[in-house]
Design an enzyme around this catalytic site. Structure first.
Site, PDB file in Angstrom:
ATOM      1  N   ASP A  41      -5.006   3.834   0.200  1.00 14.88           N
ATOM      2  CA  ASP A  41      -6.107   4.114   1.132  1.00 14.88           C
ATOM      3  C   ASP A  41      -6.435   5.605   1.076  1.00 14.88           C
ATOM      4  OD1 ASP A  41      -7.847   4.297   3.265  1.00 14.88           O
ATOM      5  OD2 ASP A  41      -6.523   3.327   4.723  1.00 14.88           O
TER       6      ASP A  41
ATOM      7  N   ARG B 173       0.860  -1.184   0.000  1.00 16.01           N
ATOM      8  CA  ARG B 173       0.000   0.000   0.000  1.00 16.01           C
ATOM      9  C   ARG B 173       0.893   1.230   0.000  1.00 16.01           C
ATOM     10  NH1 ARG B 173      -3.611   2.149   5.113  1.00 16.01           N
ATOM     11  NH2 ARG B 173      -1.722   3.339   5.530  1.00 16.01           N
TER      12      ARG B 173
ATOM     13  N   GLU C 211     -13.246  -0.996   7.129  1.00 18.81           N
ATOM     14  CA  GLU C 211     -12.544  -1.212   8.402  1.00 18.81           C
ATOM     15  C   GLU C 211     -13.368  -0.717   9.589  1.00 18.81           C
ATOM     16  OE1 GLU C 211      -8.945   0.961   7.357  1.00 18.81           O
ATOM     17  OE2 GLU C 211      -9.485   2.547   8.750  1.00 18.81           O
TER      18      GLU C 211
ATOM     19  N   TYR D 264      -3.009  11.286   4.743  1.00 15.33           N
ATOM     20  CA  TYR D 264      -3.277  10.127   5.570  1.00 15.33           C
ATOM     21  C   TYR D 264      -2.192   9.060   5.361  1.00 15.33           C
ATOM     22  CZ  TYR D 264      -4.690   5.614   6.864  1.00 15.33           C
ATOM     23  OH  TYR D 264      -4.636   4.368   7.396  1.00 15.33           O
TER      24      TYR D 264
ATOM     25  N   HIS E  84      -8.880   6.907   2.852  1.00 17.88           N
ATOM     26  CA  HIS E  84      -9.336   7.202   4.212  1.00 17.88           C
ATOM     27  C   HIS E  84     -10.560   8.098   4.282  1.00 17.88           C
ATOM     28  CE1 HIS E  84      -8.256   7.005   8.578  1.00 17.88           C
ATOM     29  NE2 HIS E  84      -7.967   5.809   8.118  1.00 17.88           N
TER      30      HIS E  84
HETATM   31  C1  CS2 Z   1      -6.163   2.292   8.491  1.00 18.34           C
HETATM   32  C2  CS2 Z   1      -5.853   2.448   9.909  1.00 18.34           C
HETATM   33  O1  CS2 Z   1      -4.895   0.377   8.320  1.00 18.34           O
HETATM   34  C3  CS2 Z   1      -5.683   1.113   7.757  1.00 18.34           C
HETATM   35  O2  CS2 Z   1      -6.097   0.958   6.627  1.00 18.34           O
HETATM   36  O3  CS2 Z   1      -7.001   3.098   7.821  1.00 18.34           O
HETATM   37  O4  CS2 Z   1      -4.576   2.975  10.053  1.00 18.34           O
HETATM   38  C4  CS2 Z   1      -6.834   3.275  10.714  1.00 18.34           C
HETATM   39  O5  CS2 Z   1      -6.636   4.605  10.514  1.00 18.34           O
HETATM   40  C5  CS2 Z   1      -6.741   2.912  12.133  1.00 18.34           C
HETATM   41  O6  CS2 Z   1      -6.799   1.542  12.271  1.00 18.34           O
HETATM   42  C6  CS2 Z   1      -7.818   3.600  12.954  1.00 18.34           C
HETATM   43  O7  CS2 Z   1      -7.968   3.003  14.170  1.00 18.34           O
HETATM   44 MG    MG Z   2      -7.690   2.104   6.086  1.00 18.01          MG
END
Ligand code: CS2
Ligand code: MG
Length: 405
Positions: A213, A150, A265, A162, A215
């Site tokens: 991601d 990723r 998630e 992010y 986000h």
């Molecule tokens: C995330 C996480 O792993 C991921 O894809 O988006 O870092 C997420 O932000 C955290 O697990 C939030 O608790």
């Molecule tokens: Mg994520």
């Protein structure tokens, strides 16, 4: 006849590098089982739910009745679903599967039907403050053997991308007595992403899975534009392109792009993704054993998804404890419609507190052959690291408008 009743249910809150909530069940025949109940940034709400409302009802129950116990806490609460309730139920469920597999003297995946594959392909996180930085991180992860990576990098002019760490520490978003405030700009990000993906594919080619991601930071039409602009780089998926509370929002993205989509998630129930799956609006569902009601409910989500050709892609960030990772790997190796598993290695101290049987080699993880899910807790060591409040950040647009994190 062995006495399979639960005689003790204990909630352990510890902070070895970060906060974790663990449920430990003990049975009359001397077995113990562990479940992860960690809800990042809101940990004590689940710990209290477990301590006050669940643990007293567990003592005296038959540990063999996994499905009935799940239904008892789900239907019996009257207040169905929600992250706190479903994470608490998940902790109980994981611990019960652990106990049952230990009693059967089998690694958990055998109880779940046995292997469907030789190992669990995982994806790593590569990140950087610039494209060059990111390319270095990708190279490092390829050397470690990862077959799926990723990528996240800071777009020029976007202060808080992010997935990019602050300074040189590993990426860990939860911190501080108050949430950090991040600033975001979608136009700059959208202009930057094709450049980023082009740099990665030009340098490393197409022989590995490339993920990203978003986000939840895009609107559906912005997400559609992103997917379209990245098609030539053949991504494995774009994750959380837009929030999925409104499941129909994904129709719009789907109409415009062939880039595969993953979301979930933050899902805690099959209800959160029913339409997304039934209308085939996504390719991968990211629900986890910890936040989506445990192994019992995640198997139900996966079985439903399988009907529609949707695969699993479990969340595996470090705020899910090793107990979650161990359980996830047994699920992953035995579920027919497995897609991929996220792997963000825990801090050494976390691994010390949670000794585990799972392992990583050449981009693939194994759940291990220990009876149960193969993860234990060193309670003495755990007690040395008391809970430390840490919030996830909040995100605003440049003019101060509250945005999605
Ligand atoms: C995330 C996480 O792993 C991921 O894809 O988006 O870092 C997420 O932000 C955290 O697990 C939030 O608790
Ligand atoms: Mg994520």
């Amino acid at each position: 006849m062995t006495d399979t009743k639960i005689v003790d249910a204990k909630v352990i809150v510890t902070c070895p590098a970060r906060n974790f909530v663990t449920l430990k069940l003990t049975t009359a025949d001397g077995l113990t089982g562990l479940g992860d109940g960690t809800l990042n940034g809101r940990e004590l709400s689940v710990a209290t739910y477990l301590e006050e409302y669940v643990a007293p009802l567990l003592t005296g129950r038959d540990s063999e009745r996994i499905e009935d116990t799940w239904q008892y806490f789900y239907r019996g609460a009257y207040w169905r679903r929600g992250p706190v309730t479903m994470t608490a139920i998940a902790a109980v469920d994981m611990a019960l599967w652990d106990v049952k597999a230990k009693r059967a003297n089998m690694p958990l995946y055998q109880l779940l039907g046995g292997r469907c594959r030789e190992g669990v392909t995982v994806y790593a996180h590569a990140n950087g403050h610039s494209i060059d930085d990111l390319l270095e991180s990708v190279a490092k992860h390829r050397e470690l053997g990862y077959k799926a990576i990723r990528v996240q990098a800071a777009a020029p002019g976007v202060p808080d991308a992010y997935g990019v760490p602050h300074g040189t520490k590993p990426y860990e978003p939860a911190e501080g007595e108050r949430p950090r405030e991040e600033t975001w700009s979608t136009p700059q990000y959208l202009a930057f992403m094709p450049k980023l993906m082009d740099a990665v594919r030009s340098k490393f080619g197409f022989d590995f899975a490339l993920l990203h991601d978003a986000h939840h930071r895009l609107t559906p039409i912005e997400a559609a534009a992103l997917g379209k602009s990245l098609e030539e780089f053949r991504l494995f998926w774009i994750e959380d392109a837009t929030p999925a509370e409104n499941q129909e929002a994904f129709r719009l993205i789907r109409q415009h792009t062939t880039t595969p989509l993953a979301v979930g998630e933050t899902f805690n129930s099959l209800i959160d993704c029913k339409q997304l799956i039934a209308e085939q609006l996504i390719d991968y569902v990211r629900a986890t054993v910890t936040h989506a009601g445990g192994i019992t409910h995640l198997r139900r989500i996966a079985a439903f998804a399988d009907v529609y050709g949707v695969k699993t892609g479990c969340h595996g960030a470090t705020d899910l404890s090793p107990v979650s990772m161990g359980s996830a790997l047994h699920f992953d190796v035995s579920v027919p419609n497995f897609g991929i598993q996220e792997h963000m290695p825990h801090a050494a101290l976390t691994d010390e507190v949670f000794p585990h049987a799972y392992s990583f080699k050449d981009g693939v993880m194994q759940p291990g052959e220990k009876p149960g899910h193969g993860v234990e807790i060193d309670e003495k060591l755990a007690a040395k690291y008391p809970y430390k409040k840490a919030y996830l950040p909040v995100c605003r647009l440049e003019d101060g408008t509250m945005h999605n994190w």
